[in-house]
Design a protein around this motif. Structure first.
Motif, mmCIF file in Angstrom:
data_model
loop_
_atom_site.group_PDB
_atom_site.id
_atom_site.type_symbol
_atom_site.label_atom_id
_atom_site.label_comp_id
_atom_site.label_asym_id
_atom_site.label_seq_id
_atom_site.Cartn_x
_atom_site.Cartn_y
_atom_site.Cartn_z
ATOM 1 N N HIS B 87 0.816 -1.212 0.000
ATOM 2 C CA HIS B 87 0.000 0.000 0.000
ATOM 3 C C HIS B 87 0.845 1.254 0.000
ATOM 4 N N GLN B 88 2.117 1.104 0.345
ATOM 5 C CA GLN B 88 2.901 2.328 0.403
ATOM 6 C C GLN B 88 4.116 2.335 -0.519
ATOM 7 N N LEU B 89 4.426 1.205 -1.141
ATOM 8 C CA LEU B 89 5.605 1.161 -2.012
ATOM 9 C C LEU B 89 5.209 1.414 -3.465
ATOM 10 N N PHE B 90 5.998 2.206 -4.163
ATOM 11 C CA PHE B 90 5.661 2.481 -5.569
ATOM 12 C C PHE B 90 6.862 2.879 -6.420
ATOM 13 N N SER B 91 8.028 3.097 -5.788
ATOM 14 C CA SER B 91 9.166 3.609 -6.553
ATOM 15 C C SER B 91 9.864 2.514 -7.351
ATOM 16 N N GLU B 92 10.782 2.949 -8.236
ATOM 17 C CA GLU B 92 11.492 1.995 -9.097
ATOM 18 C C GLU B 92 12.604 1.262 -8.368
ATOM 19 N N THR B 93 13.237 1.954 -7.431
ATOM 20 C CA THR B 93 14.285 1.289 -6.663
ATOM 21 C C THR B 93 14.050 1.505 -5.169
ATOM 22 N N VAL B 94 14.678 0.648 -4.406
ATOM 23 C CA VAL B 94 14.595 0.713 -2.950
ATOM 24 C C VAL B 94 15.071 2.081 -2.458
ATOM 25 N N GLU B 95 16.159 2.539 -3.043
ATOM 26 C CA GLU B 95 16.738 3.818 -2.662
ATOM 27 C C GLU B 95 15.753 4.985 -2.921
ATOM 28 N N ASP B 96 15.139 4.979 -4.098
ATOM 29 C CA ASP B 96 14.163 6.028 -4.439
ATOM 30 C C ASP B 96 12.982 6.017 -3.480
ATOM 31 N N GLU B 97 12.599 4.800 -3.106
ATOM 32 C CA GLU B 97 11.469 4.642 -2.199
ATOM 33 C C GLU B 97 11.738 5.374 -0.886
ATOM 34 N N ASN B 121 20.888 0.637 6.135
ATOM 35 C CA ASN B 121 21.770 -0.123 6.991
ATOM 36 C C ASN B 121 21.020 -0.713 8.193
ATOM 37 N N ILE B 122 20.244 0.115 8.834
ATOM 38 C CA ILE B 122 19.623 -0.322 10.085
ATOM 39 C C ILE B 122 18.576 -1.418 9.833
ATOM 40 N N LEU B 123 18.019 -1.451 8.632
ATOM 41 C CA LEU B 123 17.039 -2.503 8.336
ATOM 42 C C LEU B 123 17.597 -3.574 7.398
ATOM 43 N N ASP B 124 18.921 -3.587 7.277
ATOM 44 C CA ASP B 124 19.584 -4.657 6.547
ATOM 45 C C ASP B 124 19.109 -4.748 5.087
ATOM 46 N N LEU B 125 19.072 -3.611 4.422
ATOM 47 C CA LEU B 125 18.594 -3.583 3.035
ATOM 48 C C LEU B 125 19.636 -2.995 2.083
ATOM 49 N N THR B 126 20.833 -2.717 2.583
ATOM 50 C CA THR B 126 21.833 -2.028 1.770
ATOM 51 C C THR B 126 22.099 -2.743 0.451
ATOM 52 N N ARG B 127 22.116 -4.073 0.490
ATOM 53 C CA ARG B 127 22.425 -4.802 -0.745
ATOM 54 C C ARG B 127 21.335 -4.660 -1.806
ATOM 55 N N TYR B 128 20.158 -4.181 -1.418
ATOM 56 C CA TYR B 128 19.062 -4.040 -2.376
ATOM 57 C C TYR B 128 18.876 -2.608 -2.864
ATOM 58 N N ARG B 129 19.827 -1.735 -2.538
ATOM 59 C CA ARG B 129 19.720 -0.309 -2.859
ATOM 60 C C ARG B 129 19.126 -0.023 -4.250
ATOM 61 N N LYS B 130 19.649 -0.734 -5.259
ATOM 62 C CA LYS B 130 19.225 -0.454 -6.644
ATOM 63 C C LYS B 130 18.153 -1.428 -7.149
ATOM 64 N N THR B 131 17.654 -2.272 -6.249
ATOM 65 C CA THR B 131 16.670 -3.287 -6.654
ATOM 66 C C THR B 131 15.265 -2.683 -6.697
ATOM 67 N N SER B 132 14.399 -3.239 -7.528
ATOM 68 C CA SER B 132 12.995 -2.823 -7.522
ATOM 69 C C SER B 132 12.319 -3.384 -6.273
ATOM 70 N N PRO B 133 11.518 -2.570 -5.575
ATOM 71 C CA PRO B 133 10.825 -3.071 -4.378
ATOM 72 C C PRO B 133 10.012 -4.331 -4.663
ATOM 73 N N PHE B 134 9.561 -4.486 -5.905
ATOM 74 C CA PHE B 134 8.693 -5.622 -6.200
ATOM 75 C C PHE B 134 9.448 -6.921 -6.436
ATOM 76 N N MET B 135 10.778 -6.842 -6.463
ATOM 77 C CA MET B 135 11.587 -8.054 -6.537
ATOM 78 C C MET B 135 11.886 -8.589 -5.134
ATOM 79 N N LEU B 136 11.563 -7.808 -4.124
ATOM 80 C CA LEU B 136 11.869 -8.235 -2.761
ATOM 81 C C LEU B 136 10.818 -9.216 -2.250
#
Lengths: 284, 274
Positions: B87-97, B121-136
């Motif tokens: 309901h709240q995610l919509f950006s192209e990358t995790v970082e943009d989100e 870093n605090i939520l252990d998502l650094t490796r997904y910085r450039k990933t699309s939220p929908f691939m998670l």
């Protein structure tokens, strides 16, 4: 007889750098109740998507190795054909609900099968009743709570009466009591109707007691596979990240403190009973 | 501070979700709002950032009536993380989100980079910085939704069912994280029916049933009360249940922790063996 057979299965999502799981070999016998667990991102949801052909038909990507479900090679049969044998209930129910009323949502899959009207009515009513949403049948799926939506999703799969039901964290959105009720329903489908169940769950405390087999995945591979009590007993270290039920942890602590309880408990009642026996035995 | 004063709320379809709720949450508190699906938990907390306005009664956030301010203004202070991350995610990358809201709130470039790095870093998502939220995975999307709210550092953090889809390690990290945020002075409100998680966190528990508050107190008192729990359609913590079944042998009934239970049982058995 095997209902699912995967041999050296490796899958990579489109544009992904590394496979979601690799070299998975798995044989599921008809009538089993399998609890599939492992840390988030371990590949369990991806593996489930292979069971009804969503992978590779919908997701694309690269699937290597072999997988047969209910005698069908999933790569060679379209999703709608596989769906008559394998029902998949997703993590977030609203992704699979779309009709104007709950009743229509539950009936949708059956309409596509071209069943007689009476049979359709009977199955829809039955599925709505066992999931406890019969009274909501005229409401819109988006109007009801997250937990009720998950019941709708489960009901629409139940109505299809498939041979295998794969449920990807079906109780996540449910309060504990509703979760237990849904697991009881799933258990009845397994024990009474012989439907093969593959249940993906983090909440082993609620689910372990129903399963005849636990499969644990980590980083795209199956790391443990066996009867729940045996898996819990022998692999404490590997299971820390998975979250063994608290009753099992208490059992381990008591055992380490010198208390001799023979059976690994899968519910609070089992552990209480063992402790009671220990105390009464000692007195006598 | 959040003050809920005799609030009633009725949805347009006629469902009475809140029937006279009064509640005060002071700065720096850690509160778990519990109850079965449909008890009114989410409806209640949606009043805290003005997403919903009372049909009757009022809600004050730092003495400001939520009916008189926009959700955008309240959001700066009250961060709301939804139950369903989609309901709240919509950006192209995790970082943009994560940087989206920061841009809207007018943070400068440097600050945005810092906050994004920190949240990843605090939520252990650094490796997904450039990933699309929908691939998670579901659990990862959930953490991303939390990261994107935390990034703007709201004073009050509301988490709707934060443990859903989280594995054991992530739950433990979430627990540490909430306690740390709370320790640093943030008010944390979680809406949950994850009894075991609450038993481990030991916050103040507000128990709801049928649109009303039925109990309000320390976790240890509320969660181990069999009568209250069954009336609210929840289930007792596993460990409480083990000892409750042994109540005839004189075990206390308000225990939720495995180590405490072990000590009690070992002591009792030692005594029986004498």
């Amino acid at each position: 007889m095997a209902i699912i057979e995967a041999r050296n299965l490796t899958y990579t999502y489109p544009y992904a750098e590394s496979p979601a799981f690799k070299d998975v070999t798995l044989r599921v016998e008809r009538g089993e109740f399998i609890l599939l667990t492992g840390p988030s991102g371990c590949g369990k949801t991806t593996l489930c998507r292979c069971f009804n052909g969503l992978i590779p038909h919908f997701y694309g990507g690269k699937l290597e190795g072999e997988i047969t479900v209910a005698g069908l090679r999933t790569t060679e049969h379209p999703i709608h054909e596989i769906a008559q044998h394998v029902g998949l209930v997703f993590q977030t129910p609203e992704n699979q609900l779309f009709a104007l009323t709950i009743e229509k949502d539950v009936a949708f899959g059956l309409e596509n099968l071209g069943l007689p009207r009476d049979e359709m009515r009977r199955r829809v009513d039955w599925a709505l009743k066992v999931t406890g949403i019969y009274d909501l049948k005229d409401r819109a799926p988006y109007e009801v709570s997250g937990g009720q939506q998950q019941r709708v999703a489960i009901a629409s799969i139940l109505a299809m009466q498939p041979e295998v039901i794969v449920l990807d964290e079906p109780t996540s959105f449910l309060d504990p009591l509703s979760a237990r009720n849904i697991l009881e329903v799933i258990n009845r489908l397994n024990k009474e109707l012989g439907i093969t169940i593959i249940l993906v769950e983090h909440r082993l405390d609620l689910a372990a007691r129903y399963a005849n087999r636990v499969i644990v995945m980590n980083e795209g591979q199956i790391i443990l596979d066996g009867e729940p009590r045996k898996v819990f007993l022998e692999n404490e270290a590997a299971l820390i990240g998975v979250g063994i039920p608290k009753v099992v942890r208490l059992y381990m602590l008591l055992k380490r403190a010198g208390l001799n309880i023979s059976r690994v408990p899968l519910s609070p009642e089992e552990l209480s009973k063992s402790i009671m026996e220990e105390l009464i035995f000692d007195r006598g | 501070m959040i003050e809920v004063k005799d609030v009633y709320f009725t949805y347009p379809n006629g469902t009475e979700a809140l029937k006279g709720v009064s509640l005060q949450i002071t700065n720096g508190e850690f509160v778990a709002i519990m109850g079965q699906n449909g008890a009114g938990k989410t409806t209640l907390v949606k009043h805290f950032n003005g997403l919903l306005k009372p049909t009757m009664g009022k809600v004050l956030v730092d003495e400001v009536d939520t009916r008189h301010v926009s959700v955008a203004t309240l959001s700066r202070k009250v961060g709301f993380v939804f139950q369903n991350p989609d309901h709240q995610l919509f950006s192209e990358t995790v970082e943009d989100e994560i940087s989206f809201a920061l841009k809207n709130f007018g943070f400068d470039e440097k600050k945005i980079r810092e906050r994004v790095d920190w949240a990843l870093n605090i939520l252990d998502l650094t490796r997904y910085r450039k990933t699309s939220p929908f691939m998670l995975s579901g659990g990862e999307r959930k953490r991303l939704a939390l990261a994107s709210v935390l990034a703007w550092d709201p004073k009050i953090l509301i988490l709707d069912e934060p443990t859903i889809g989280q594995d054991r390690n992530q739950k433990e990290r979430l627990r540490q994280f909430i306690l740390q945020m709370n320790h640093q002075g943030k008010t944390v409100v979680i809406v949950t029916h994850d009894i075991e998680f609450v038993a481990e966190c030991e916050p103040r528990v507000v128990l709801m049933a049928n649109g009303k508050i039925v109990a309000d107190g320390a976790a240890r008192n509320v969660l181990t009360d069999p009568d209250l729990i069954s009336r609210s359609w929840l289930i007792l913590p596993e460990i409480t249940n083990v000892l409750l079944n042994l109540n005839d042998l004189g075990f206390p009934t308000n225990v939720m922790d495995v180590y405490e239970a072990r000590d009690l049982i070992i002591e009792r058995i030692g005594w029986a063996r004498k």
